[in-house]
Scaffold this motif. Structure first.
Motif, PDB file in Angstrom:
ATOM      1  N   PRO A   3      -0.738  15.618  -9.744  1.00  0.00           N
ATOM      2  CA  PRO A   3      -0.093  16.971 -10.188  1.00  0.00           C
ATOM      3  C   PRO A   3      -0.709  17.466 -11.379  1.00  0.00           C
ATOM      4  N   LEU A   4      -1.063  18.845 -11.460  1.00  0.00           N
ATOM      5  CA  LEU A   4      -1.850  19.546 -12.599  1.00  0.00           C
ATOM      6  C   LEU A   4      -0.964  19.882 -13.884  1.00  0.00           C
ATOM      7  N   GLU A   5       0.263  19.797 -13.786  1.00  0.00           N
ATOM      8  CA  GLU A   5       1.141  20.289 -14.865  1.00  0.00           C
ATOM      9  C   GLU A   5       0.965  19.410 -16.129  1.00  0.00           C
ATOM     10  N   PRO A   6       1.099  17.963 -15.939  1.00  0.00           N
ATOM     11  CA  PRO A   6       0.965  17.109 -17.067  1.00  0.00           C
ATOM     12  C   PRO A   6      -0.545  17.228 -17.772  1.00  0.00           C
ATOM     13  N   GLN A   7      -1.445  17.676 -16.856  1.00  0.00           N
ATOM     14  CA  GLN A   7      -2.898  18.137 -17.601  1.00  0.00           C
ATOM     15  C   GLN A   7      -2.899  19.282 -18.338  1.00  0.00           C
ATOM     16  N   LEU A   8      -2.103  20.398 -17.833  1.00  0.00           N
ATOM     17  CA  LEU A   8      -2.129  21.654 -18.560  1.00  0.00           C
ATOM     18  C   LEU A   8      -1.333  21.475 -19.945  1.00  0.00           C
ATOM     19  N   SER A  21      -8.325  29.605 -11.038  1.00  0.00           N
ATOM     20  CA  SER A  21      -6.781  29.606 -11.525  1.00  0.00           C
ATOM     21  C   SER A  21      -6.672  28.949 -12.811  1.00  0.00           C
ATOM     22  N   PHE A  22      -7.448  27.746 -13.065  1.00  0.00           N
ATOM     23  CA  PHE A  22      -7.497  26.997 -14.360  1.00  0.00           C
ATOM     24  C   PHE A  22      -7.922  27.888 -15.439  1.00  0.00           C
ATOM     25  N   MET A  23      -8.974  28.460 -15.152  1.00  0.00           N
ATOM     26  CA  MET A  23      -9.639  29.413 -16.206  1.00  0.00           C
ATOM     27  C   MET A  23      -8.835  30.333 -16.827  1.00  0.00           C
ATOM     28  N   ALA A  24      -8.025  30.979 -15.739  1.00  0.00           N
ATOM     29  CA  ALA A  24      -7.052  32.075 -16.342  1.00  0.00           C
ATOM     30  C   ALA A  24      -6.060  31.479 -17.255  1.00  0.00           C
ATOM     31  N   PHE A  25      -5.616  30.372 -17.027  1.00  0.00           N
ATOM     32  CA  PHE A  25      -4.556  29.691 -17.984  1.00  0.00           C
ATOM     33  C   PHE A  25      -5.388  29.235 -19.251  1.00  0.00           C
ATOM     34  N   ALA A  26      -6.627  28.607 -19.196  1.00  0.00           N
ATOM     35  CA  ALA A  26      -7.527  28.472 -20.429  1.00  0.00           C
ATOM     36  C   ALA A  26      -7.799  29.761 -21.062  1.00  0.00           C
ATOM     37  N   ARG A  27      -8.124  30.810 -20.511  1.00  0.00           N
ATOM     38  CA  ARG A  27      -8.352  32.054 -21.122  1.00  0.00           C
ATOM     39  C   ARG A  27      -6.992  32.555 -22.079  1.00  0.00           C
ATOM     40  N   GLU A  28      -5.983  32.226 -21.505  1.00  0.00           N
ATOM     41  CA  GLU A  28      -4.709  32.660 -22.445  1.00  0.00           C
ATOM     42  C   GLU A  28      -4.504  31.692 -23.633  1.00  0.00           C
ATOM     43  N   ILE A  45     -16.860  33.152 -15.374  1.00  0.00           N
ATOM     44  CA  ILE A  45     -15.856  32.456 -15.048  1.00  0.00           C
ATOM     45  C   ILE A  45     -15.317  31.444 -16.294  1.00  0.00           C
ATOM     46  N   CYS A  46     -16.383  30.807 -16.742  1.00  0.00           N
ATOM     47  CA  CYS A  46     -16.255  29.872 -17.852  1.00  0.00           C
ATOM     48  C   CYS A  46     -17.425  30.227 -19.077  1.00  0.00           C
ATOM     49  N   ASP A  47     -17.455  29.247 -19.894  1.00  0.00           N
ATOM     50  CA  ASP A  47     -18.268  29.476 -21.134  1.00  0.00           C
ATOM     51  C   ASP A  47     -19.590  28.766 -21.007  1.00  0.00           C
ATOM     52  N   GLY A  48     -19.714  27.970 -19.867  1.00  0.00           N
ATOM     53  CA  GLY A  48     -20.830  27.227 -19.668  1.00  0.00           C
ATOM     54  C   GLY A  48     -20.964  25.956 -18.820  1.00  0.00           C
ATOM     55  N   VAL A  49     -21.718  25.222 -18.727  1.00  0.00           N
ATOM     56  CA  VAL A  49     -21.898  24.028 -17.643  1.00  0.00           C
ATOM     57  C   VAL A  49     -22.033  22.775 -18.312  1.00  0.00           C
ATOM     58  N   HIS A  50     -21.532  21.520 -18.047  1.00  0.00           N
ATOM     59  CA  HIS A  50     -21.934  20.298 -18.304  1.00  0.00           C
ATOM     60  C   HIS A  50     -22.416  19.470 -16.977  1.00  0.00           C
ATOM     61  N   ILE A  51     -23.744  19.304 -17.214  1.00  0.00           N
ATOM     62  CA  ILE A  51     -24.276  18.735 -15.726  1.00  0.00           C
ATOM     63  C   ILE A  51     -24.183  17.060 -15.937  1.00  0.00           C
ATOM     64  N   MET A  52     -23.502  16.566 -14.946  1.00  0.00           N
ATOM     65  CA  MET A  52     -23.672  15.071 -15.001  1.00  0.00           C
ATOM     66  C   MET A  52     -24.495  14.583 -13.907  1.00  0.00           C
ATOM     67  N   ALA A  53     -25.441  14.256 -14.007  1.00  0.00           N
ATOM     68  CA  ALA A  53     -26.665  13.823 -13.041  1.00  0.00           C
ATOM     69  C   ALA A  53     -26.574  12.366 -12.661  1.00  0.00           C
ATOM     70  N   ILE A  54     -25.935  11.620 -13.538  1.00  0.00           N
ATOM     71  CA  ILE A  54     -25.556  10.174 -13.093  1.00  0.00           C
ATOM     72  C   ILE A  54     -26.939   9.329 -12.590  1.00  0.00           C
ATOM     73  N   GLY A  55     -27.732   9.026 -13.505  1.00  0.00           N
ATOM     74  CA  GLY A  55     -28.872   8.226 -13.325  1.00  0.00           C
ATOM     75  C   GLY A  55     -30.049   9.237 -12.656  1.00  0.00           C
TER      76      GLY A  55
END
Length: 293
Positions: free
Chosen positions: A163-168, A195-202, A268-278
Motif C-alpha cells: 500500500p502507498l499510505e505508509p510511504q506517503l 497522482s503522487f506528484m500532486a501530493f508531493a507538490r502540496e 510533472i516533476c523536477d527532474g529525472v534520476h537515470i539508473m542504467a545499471i551497468g
C-alpha cells in the motif's frame, strides 16, 4: 552551476548513477564517468547497493570529483552506527562532498555477505535529522562541533508502493526532517506518478523521477516479481516483446527517453534520476533521444 543551485533554480535536473566495483579495478568506472561528464547535473555513488560489498561510496565520490563530476554521496544506515555515520559525513565534508542521499539500506540478506550483522542504529528519517543538526554545527547528541557541515541532503521515496499510505507518511516525515530533494524508486506508469506528484507538490517537495532502463522482457518480469514498489505495465512488456531480443535494449532506451520527454514537457516533476545499471554508457544516447543533449 552546482547541483544545489540547479535544483533550487527550478531547472529540470538530470542525475545518473555509478555503482562502485567489487574490487580494485576501476577502469570501467572511470570510463563511465568520462562518458557522463558534462551531460548530467550530478552523479549518485551507491553505497554497497543491494547489500553487496563494494568500494566505499566516500572514496568513489572523491574519484568522481577528480574526473569532473559532482557526486551525490549515498549513505545507508545498514552498515554503520551513529558514530561512524557522523564521522563519515565529516570526512565527506572536508573532502568537498556536499550532496548526500540518506537511506535506510537493503537488509544484508539481499546481498553477498550473509553472515554480516545489520546495524540500523538509526533509520533514514533520523539520518536526515542528523545531517540537519550537523549543518547547524552540532552532532546528533547536541554537542558543539568545531565547524559545521554544509550538506544538501536528499531522500528516496517509492511512489508505486502498495500500500502507498505508509510511504506517503514517511515522505512527509522526511520533508519535515529537512530533505531538500527526493529521488524515486523506478516508475513506469506516468499517469499514476502524476497522482503522487500532486501530493508531493502540496508539501513543496522537489522530486526527481527514478527511471531504470529496461533491456529485456526478462528484466521487466524480474522487476515485477522480485522488487517491491516497481511495476512495469503490461503494455511496456508487450512493446519490448514486439521488438525482439536483438532490439529490446534499444526499445528500452527509447521508452526511458520517451518518459523523460513527457516528464519534462508536462512539467510533472523536477527532474529525472537515470539508473542504467551497468549500461551507464547508454545514458548520453537516452538524453539525446529525449531532446536534452
Amino acid at each position: 552551476m552546482s547541483f544545489k543551485e540547479a535544483v533550487e533554480s527550478g531547472k529540470f535536473v538530470v542525475t545518473a548513477e555509478v555503482g562502485p566495483p567489487k574490487g580494485t579495478d576501476i577502469a570501467t568506472m572511470i570510463h563511465d564517468m568520462h562518458i557522463l561528464k558534462g551531460k548530467i547535473d550530478a552523479v549518485n555513488v551507491t553505497d554497497n547497493q543491494s547489500a553487496v560489498m563494494r568500494i566505499c561510496s566516500l572514496a568513489v565520490c572523491k574519484i568522481a570529483m577528480e574526473q569532473g563530476l559532482e557526486p551525490i554521496l549515498q549513505m545507508t544506515c545498514r552498515d554503520r552506527n551513529r558514530i561512524a555515520l557522523q564521522s563519515d559525513l565529516l570526512g565527506a565534508s572536508v573532502l568537498g562532498i556536499h550532496n548526500v542521499l540518506c537511506m535506510t539500506g537493503d537488509h544484508v540478506t539481499a546481498g553477498d555477505q550473509k553472515g554480516a550483522k545489520s546495524v540500523y542504529d538509526i533509520e533514514s528519517v533520523q539520518l536526515l535529522q542528523l545531517v540537519e543538526s550537523m549543518n547547524k554545527g552540532k552532532d546528533m547528541s547536541g554537542n558543539e562541533m568545531k565547524g559545521a557541515t554544509s550538506f544538501f541532503q536528499g531522500a528516496v521515496v517509492t511512489p508505486e508502493s502498495n500500500p502507498l499510505e505508509p510511504q506517503l507518511m514517511k515522505f512527509e516525515k522526511k520533508v519535515r526532517a529537512g530533505a531538500n530533494f527526493f529521488q524515486t524508486q523506478a516508475i513506469y506508469d506516468i499517469e499514476k506518478f502524476k497522482s503522487f506528484m500532486a501530493f508531493a507538490r502540496e508539501k513543496n517537495a522537489r522530486v526527481m523521477a527514478g527511471l531504470v532502463v529496461l533491456k529485456s522482457v526478462g528484466m521487466a518480469n524480474f522487476l515485477n516479481n522480485n522488487v517491491p514498489g516497481i511495476k512495469v505495465p503490461a503494455e511496456l512488456i508487450a512493446e519490448l516483446k514486439a521488438a525482439g531480443k536483438e532490439k529490446a535494449l534499444d526499445t528500452g532506451m527509447s521508452i526511458t527517453a520517451r518518459h523523460i520527454k513527457q516528464l519534462k514537457e508536462e512539467k510533472i516533476c523536477d527532474g529525472v534520476h537515470i539508473m542504467a545499471i551497468g549500461m551507464e554508457d547508454k545514458v548520453p544516447e537516452i538524453l539525446h533521444r529525449a531532446g536534452l543533449l
